[in-house]
Design an enzyme around this catalytic site. Structure first.
Site, short mmCIF file in Angstrom:
data_model
loop_
_atom_site.label_atom_id
_atom_site.label_comp_id
_atom_site.label_asym_id
_atom_site.label_seq_id
_atom_site.Cartn_x
_atom_site.Cartn_y
_atom_site.Cartn_z
N TYR A 1 0.85 -1.19 0.00
CA TYR A 1 0.00 0.00 0.00
C TYR A 1 0.89 1.24 0.00
O TYR A 1 1.89 1.29 0.72
CB TYR A 1 -0.90 0.02 1.24
CG TYR A 1 -1.61 1.34 1.46
CD1 TYR A 1 -2.89 1.54 0.96
CD2 TYR A 1 -1.00 2.40 2.14
CE1 TYR A 1 -3.55 2.76 1.13
CE2 TYR A 1 -1.65 3.61 2.31
CZ TYR A 1 -2.92 3.79 1.81
OH TYR A 1 -3.57 4.98 1.97
N GLU B 1 -3.97 7.39 -3.43
CA GLU B 1 -3.84 6.05 -2.85
C GLU B 1 -3.55 5.05 -3.95
O GLU B 1 -4.29 4.98 -4.93
CB GLU B 1 -5.15 5.63 -2.16
CG GLU B 1 -5.11 5.83 -0.68
CD GLU B 1 -6.32 5.23 0.02
OE1 GLU B 1 -7.36 4.98 -0.63
OE2 GLU B 1 -6.22 5.03 1.23
#
Lengths: 293, 387
Positions: free
Chosen positions: B108, B196
């Protein structure tokens, strides 16, 4: 006493020739603030309600000894205006402007730290020390001098709270709106620190909102305070992931919820008002108990 | 402002970040052609402004161009209901057709502005592919965070610290550092509020690739990012919210209750929603009317209330400061002159020019339910909505 503004405040209004700037410069003046100068580039030599206008903050400070500034310039130019005030050595800058890009505020706060200037806002109603001075857009007449400090992320919810306090005969030492944006110059904790030191303040009302973690940081400071803090956090019923008007009022993750914030404040010893309409009553209960002691 | 995944990936690509091969399609035939170019085997991804697409059937693997065309035909024109959409779901008018990637590891990488650090912060985690808020809650130690000071900007050490923290060794470490530097530059030059990449994958052939990407743009900065503002997809937004926006009623958010709300100030507006809820009612919307010193915005807000079939009563709570109560009152009267308003209206007024405002309402001869304070107003509105 009071915090931030008082009878010694010499106020400069940036954007004084605009509609809001000129209107509120005069309201501040009527309330008793010493409004010594205005700035609008290109309008030097003119006057607004007897207040001299300068081209630059630097000149205005040099000629009038202004020691606080209130800013009404449009969002696209506000970062520039704040940094100009700090560069001219003004120690207290209040920025009313709403809608400033967040990354502009990253630059601004970085620069203000270097200059040692304090910023209140942006996107805030400003500051008032009732009976003394006002560097803000709040209606002066709902306030009364007294011993309750008020610090809030919201403008109109502050008016609501102040009206409740005044109706119950509880005056205020100073009321500060710190602003509803993700990045603001002063935090709850900064203001609580000033209220804790201020001899005129006996209790503090803290009005938070969903989003961010400033209330949790305030809770850490509240643990060290000797004065009672009464708190309310708006947005218990707000849906996650939606921006509720203020750019900073958006729940992302559980730490941003009203429930989590109220729990942190309560655990730190703050008294939580059960509803926004009962903030005044809650203060009265606390101060009532205090005076019996 | 939100944008689609395919738009976000185009932006990443322009910023020098390598993305999976593929293209966006608005028709099934187009999807088939793109799939054929990719060699048949590919992934079809529904383009909606909501997460949770995988579990909802919005991401499907195709084994051939014909298969891809068939999957795209089923997705296009449908509505995708995910855990993050309303019950009606979000319309799918485009699909992203991408190469199939052999994944070795899922990571991530994210960026946002941290109000406490007063700086952009880059976050990385080995728990890729998971909802990062869930990770933050259950395994906070798995999230590495670095605030990036605006004076230094992004430096290689930021990248090294995060990349080594993720267990990436050279040569992947260098790929990661360069990707992070590009992401940082993109974030600060394009006024992003959120970036993101989840998951950021390490492929079996040793590439670092953003498999999914979400970019949000700071609404306050759209005025200086016209090329990003143009990426808005109104279809993904609530119909009433769109109508409100087109009428100049900003700061309107549709909720699912029956009490329409008109309040000045975001904090007070949230507090009014809380007060209605604690009085046993449900608000139909959030609305900060702002400093509406013209009656038109008030009239337009009533148009939105009328268009909302769930509204059974309206609560107006105004505490005048910058906003003037008399102007709001005049707006309410004009709304009645311009349209047939049948729902009861509970009004609580205070602050700047309140007496003038009350006189305007009285002189109009219209029937309103007046309230003395917020609590009283909420209770009366709940009662009125139940009638």
């Amino acid at each position: 006493m009071s915090i931030l503004v008082d009878k010694n405040t010499r106020l400069l209004v940036q954007g004084i020739t605009g509609g809001e700037g000129s209107f509120h410069a005069q309201r501040c003046q009527e309330y008793g603030a010493k409004v010594v100068a205005g700035v609008t580039p290109g309008k030097a030599g003119s006057q607004v309600a007897g207040i001299p206008v300068f081209n630059t903050v630097e000149k205005a400070v040099r000629e009038t000894g202004a020691n606080a500034s209130i800013i009404f310039v449009p969002a696209a130019f506000a970062a520039d205006a704040i940094m100009e005030a700090a560069d001219a050595g003004i120690p207290l800058v209040v920025c009313i402007t709403e809608g400033i890009p967040t990354l502009d505020m990253v630059t601004v706060t970085g620069y203000l730290n270097l200059r040692g200037a304090r910023l209140i806002g942006p996107n805030c109603p400003g500051v008032i020390s009732p009976g003394k001075s006002k560097a803000g857009i709040m209606a002066g007449e709902i306030h009364m001098p007294g011993a309750v400090g008020v610090v809030s992320r919201s403008g109109t919810l502050t008016y609501e709270t102040v009206a409740q306090l005044t109706a119950l005969g509880l005056g205020q030492s100073t009321c500060v709106g710190i602003g509803g944006d993700p990045i603001v110059g002063s935090s709850f904790a900064d203001m609580l620190q000033l209220f804790q030191k201020d001899r005129a303040t006996r209790a503090v009302v803290l009005i938070g909102e969903i989003g961010g973690s400033k209330e949790q940081e305030a809770a850490e400071f509240i643990k060290t305070m000797t004065k009672p803090v009464i708190a309310f956090v708006a947005g218990a019923t707000a849906p996650p992931g939606r921006r509720m008007g203020h750019a900073g009022a958006i729940i992302s993750g559980s730490s941003g919820t009203a429930k989590e914030k109220m729990a942190a404040l309560k655990a730190a010893g703050a008294l939580i008002a059960p509803s926004p309409a009962q903030i005044g009553e809650t203060v009265k209960q606390v101060l009532g108990k205090d005076s019996r002691r | 402002m939100k944008i689609h995944e395919y738009q976000a990936k185009q932006i990443l690509s322009q910023a020098g970040i390598r993305v999976p091969k593929g293209n966006v399609a608005a028709t099934a035939a187009e999807a088939g052609r793109i799939a054929a170019e990719l060699g048949g085997r590919c992934v079809i991804k529904a383009q909606v402004h909501a997460g949770g697409r995988g579990k909802a059937g919005g991401i499907r693997a195709a084994t051939s161009a014909a298969d891809a065309e068939g999957l795209a035909a089923r997705m296009l024109g449908s509505r995708l209901v995910t855990a993050q959409t309303s019950a009606e779901g979000a319309p799918v008018s485009r699909v992203l057709v991408e190469e199939t990637v052999e994944v070795a590891r899922e990571l991530y990488l994210g960026m946002t502005v941290d109000g406490s650090a007063m700086a952009p912060v880059m976050m990385a985690s080995t728990a890729g592919g998971m909802e990062i808020e869930e990770v933050a809650h259950t395994q906070p130690e798995k999230i590495l965070k670095m605030a990036i000071n605006s004076v230094s900007g992004f430096q290689p050490f930021h990248g090294r610290q995060l990349a080594f923290g993720l267990g990436l060794e050279p040569p992947l470490m260098a790929q990661a550092t360069s990707l992070m530097a590009n992401l940082y530059r993109l974030f600060v030059t394009q006024d992003l509020s959120l970036a993101e990449i989840n998951p950021l994958v390490v492929t079996k052939d040793g590439r670092l690739l953003p498999l999914d990407c979400k970019l949000n743009i700071d609404d306050n900065a759209l005025f200086r990012r016209p090329e990003l503002a143009a990426l808005r997809d109104p279809q993904q937004e609530d119909a009433l919210e769109l109508q409100a926006l087109s009428l100049g009623v900003r700061n309107y958010i549709k909720l699912d209750g029956s009490i329409g709300c008109m309040v000045n100030g975001a904090g007070l507006a949230m507090a009014v929603l809380d007060q209605i809820t604690s009085a046993g009612g449900r608000p139909a919307n959030f609305l900060d009317i702002g400093t509406a010193n013209n009656t038109e915005r008030v009239v337009n807000a009533f148009k939105v209330f009328k268009a909302d079939t769930r509204v059974k009563a309206v609560l107006v709570n105004i505490f005048g400061g910058m906003a003037r109560v008399d102007v709001i009152a005049q707006g309410i009267v004009e709304a009645h002159q311009q349209m047939d308003i049948t729902f009861p209206i509970v009004i609580r007024l205070a602050g700047t020019n309140v007496d003038a405002g009350k006189k305007i309402l009285e002189a109009s001869g219209l029937r309103f339910i007046t309230a003395s304070d917020m609590k009283d107003a909420a209770e009366k509105a709940v009662k009125a909505a139940k009638r």
